[in-house]
Design a protein around this motif. Structure first.
Motif, mmCIF file in Angstrom:
data_model
loop_
_atom_site.group_PDB
_atom_site.id
_atom_site.type_symbol
_atom_site.label_atom_id
_atom_site.label_comp_id
_atom_site.label_asym_id
_atom_site.label_seq_id
_atom_site.Cartn_x
_atom_site.Cartn_y
_atom_site.Cartn_z
ATOM 1 N N ALA A 216 0.826 -1.211 0.000
ATOM 2 C CA ALA A 216 0.000 0.000 0.000
ATOM 3 C C ALA A 216 0.860 1.260 0.000
ATOM 4 C CB ALA A 216 -0.930 -0.008 1.212
ATOM 5 N N ALA A 217 1.928 1.265 0.814
ATOM 6 C CA ALA A 217 2.802 2.443 0.892
ATOM 7 C C ALA A 217 3.565 2.655 -0.407
ATOM 8 C CB ALA A 217 3.769 2.294 2.063
ATOM 9 N N LEU A 218 4.040 1.575 -1.016
ATOM 10 C CA LEU A 218 4.764 1.694 -2.284
ATOM 11 C C LEU A 218 3.833 2.159 -3.396
ATOM 12 C CD1 LEU A 218 7.055 -1.486 -2.191
ATOM 13 C CD2 LEU A 218 7.708 0.895 -1.774
ATOM 14 N N ALA A 219 2.597 1.657 -3.387
ATOM 15 C CA ALA A 219 1.625 2.087 -4.391
ATOM 16 C C ALA A 219 1.308 3.572 -4.235
ATOM 17 C CB ALA A 219 0.352 1.258 -4.267
ATOM 18 N N LEU A 220 1.207 4.014 -2.992
ATOM 19 C CA LEU A 220 0.920 5.423 -2.729
ATOM 20 C C LEU A 220 2.044 6.316 -3.249
ATOM 21 C CD1 LEU A 220 -1.165 7.288 -1.372
ATOM 22 C CD2 LEU A 220 0.161 7.082 0.734
ATOM 23 N N ARG A 221 3.283 5.848 -3.094
ATOM 24 C CA ARG A 221 4.423 6.614 -3.617
ATOM 25 C C ARG A 221 4.304 6.820 -5.120
ATOM 26 N NH1 ARG A 221 9.852 3.892 -0.996
ATOM 27 N NH2 ARG A 221 9.515 4.488 1.191
ATOM 28 N N LYS A 222 3.778 5.816 -5.810
ATOM 29 C CA LYS A 222 3.661 5.881 -7.265
ATOM 30 C C LYS A 222 2.359 6.538 -7.715
ATOM 31 C CE LYS A 222 6.207 1.519 -7.748
ATOM 32 N NZ LYS A 222 6.107 0.106 -8.196
ATOM 33 N N GLU A 224 -0.485 5.220 -7.127
ATOM 34 C CA GLU A 224 -1.382 4.137 -7.486
ATOM 35 C C GLU A 224 -2.202 3.714 -6.267
ATOM 36 O OE1 GLU A 224 1.324 1.174 -8.757
ATOM 37 O OE2 GLU A 224 1.883 2.185 -10.615
ATOM 38 N N LYS A 225 -3.134 2.792 -6.498
ATOM 39 C CA LYS A 225 -3.964 2.273 -5.424
ATOM 40 C C LYS A 225 -3.899 0.755 -5.436
ATOM 41 C CE LYS A 225 -7.231 6.131 -5.666
ATOM 42 N NZ LYS A 225 -8.628 6.527 -5.969
ATOM 43 N N THR A 226 -3.822 0.185 -4.223
ATOM 44 C CA THR A 226 -3.833 -1.269 -4.137
ATOM 45 C C THR A 226 -5.249 -1.771 -4.351
ATOM 46 O OG1 THR A 226 -4.260 -1.228 -1.766
ATOM 47 C CG2 THR A 226 -1.956 -1.231 -2.456
ATOM 48 N N GLU A 227 -5.356 -3.076 -4.569
ATOM 49 C CA GLU A 227 -6.672 -3.679 -4.762
ATOM 50 C C GLU A 227 -7.550 -3.460 -3.527
ATOM 51 O OE1 GLU A 227 -8.615 -8.085 -5.667
ATOM 52 O OE2 GLU A 227 -6.462 -7.752 -5.953
ATOM 53 N N ALA A 228 -6.945 -3.563 -2.329
ATOM 54 C CA ALA A 228 -7.698 -3.359 -1.094
ATOM 55 C C ALA A 228 -8.217 -1.930 -1.005
ATOM 56 C CB ALA A 228 -6.815 -3.679 0.113
#
Length: 274
Positions: A216-222, A224-228
């Protein structure tokens, strides 16, 4: 500003509902219930003041101690003083505030970290792991044996007390986020450790399960959003469309606006125009 003046100001800014919430969350009765935003504003006015910070901490008042964390000078604290501040604590949130705002930046942090991580007391152990995580995030752990640390995390977390588990898991996640070469290994260790936290995930919060937290944190950096996260937002949107979760007053207002208006009464025979 003198200690007595600061305490009067804190008391005047206290909110009874906030105070009751803090007490329910495990804070002692010695609390006014000052909102964090007001504490930040007062801290900005006072500036760094190690002496006043130590005096505020000595009152035992929870609001005063949170404010103290914003005033203390990490460079001025001795190891004895730092241990005297943290080791008697029984509230994990206050431990985290003291570590995250003050001790992580102190020159004495490495000695405190080693002493607390190797100790047997619950909250100091938590503080040691949180200190390590904060120093990793700031690039201050230049000679850390990351491989050995990850092995220690996997070895110690399963049998640790709950509040220590939180600190160890936090360190695992921070390694995964701030040391990219070790991200896959941190995720793999998290998967092997499993979902050790039985509590439900609060609405709008990230899972404490390390693989999900890191993702979730890595996706936020990019950006993006996780599936959850997408599933959570879709659920919230669906509820909003159905009108769930709206305040009762808003529901009543909407219901009133959609009711058919009664037909206008016809004037009586006595008042009808001739």
């Amino acid at each position: 500003m003198m200690l007595s003046e600061v305490m009067k100001q804190l008391e005047s800014q206290g909110d009874e509902k906030v105070r009751q919430r803090y007490v329910r969350d495990g804070v002692s009765d010695n609390v006014f219930g000052v909102l964090l935003g007001k504490l930040r504003g007062l801290a900005a006015t006072l500036g760094t003041n190690n002496g006043l910070g130590l005096e505020l901490w000595g009152t035992g008042n929870h609001d005063a101690r949170i404010l103290a964390c914003m005033l203390l000078d990490p460079a001025e604290l001795t190891e004895k003083e730092a241990r005297g501040l943290l080791e008697p604590l029984s509230n994990a949130n206050l431990v985290d505030e003291l570590v995250g705002r003050v001790l992580v930046n102190a020159p004495i942090a490495p000695r405190l970290q080693a002493k607390w991580m190797d100790g047997s007391r619950e909250l100091p152990r938590r503080a040691g792991w949180k200190l390590l995580a904060g120093r990793i995030a700031r690039g201050l752990e230049k000679e850390l044996d990351v491989g050995a640390t990850l092995k220690r995390i996997e070895r110690e977390l399963p049998d640790a007390p709950y509040r220590v588990k939180e600190g160890i898991n936090f360190c695992l996640v921070w390694i995964g986020l701030h040391l990219p070469a070790y991200t896959p290994e941190a995720i793999a260790i998290g998967e092997r450790l499993g979902r050790w936290d039985p509590r439900p995930i609060p609405k709008g919060c990230t899972s404490s399960y390390a693989p999900e937290w890191i993702a979730a944190a890595l996706a936020l950096r990019k950006g993006e959003k996780t599936e959850a996260r997408r599933a959570m937002e879709a659920s919230a949107k669906a509820k909003a469309t159905r009108g769930e979760g709206k305040p009762a007053a808003a529901k009543k207002a909407k219901a009133a606006s959609t009711r058919k208006k009664p037909a206008a009464k016809k004037p009586s025979a006595g008042t009808r125009a001739r």
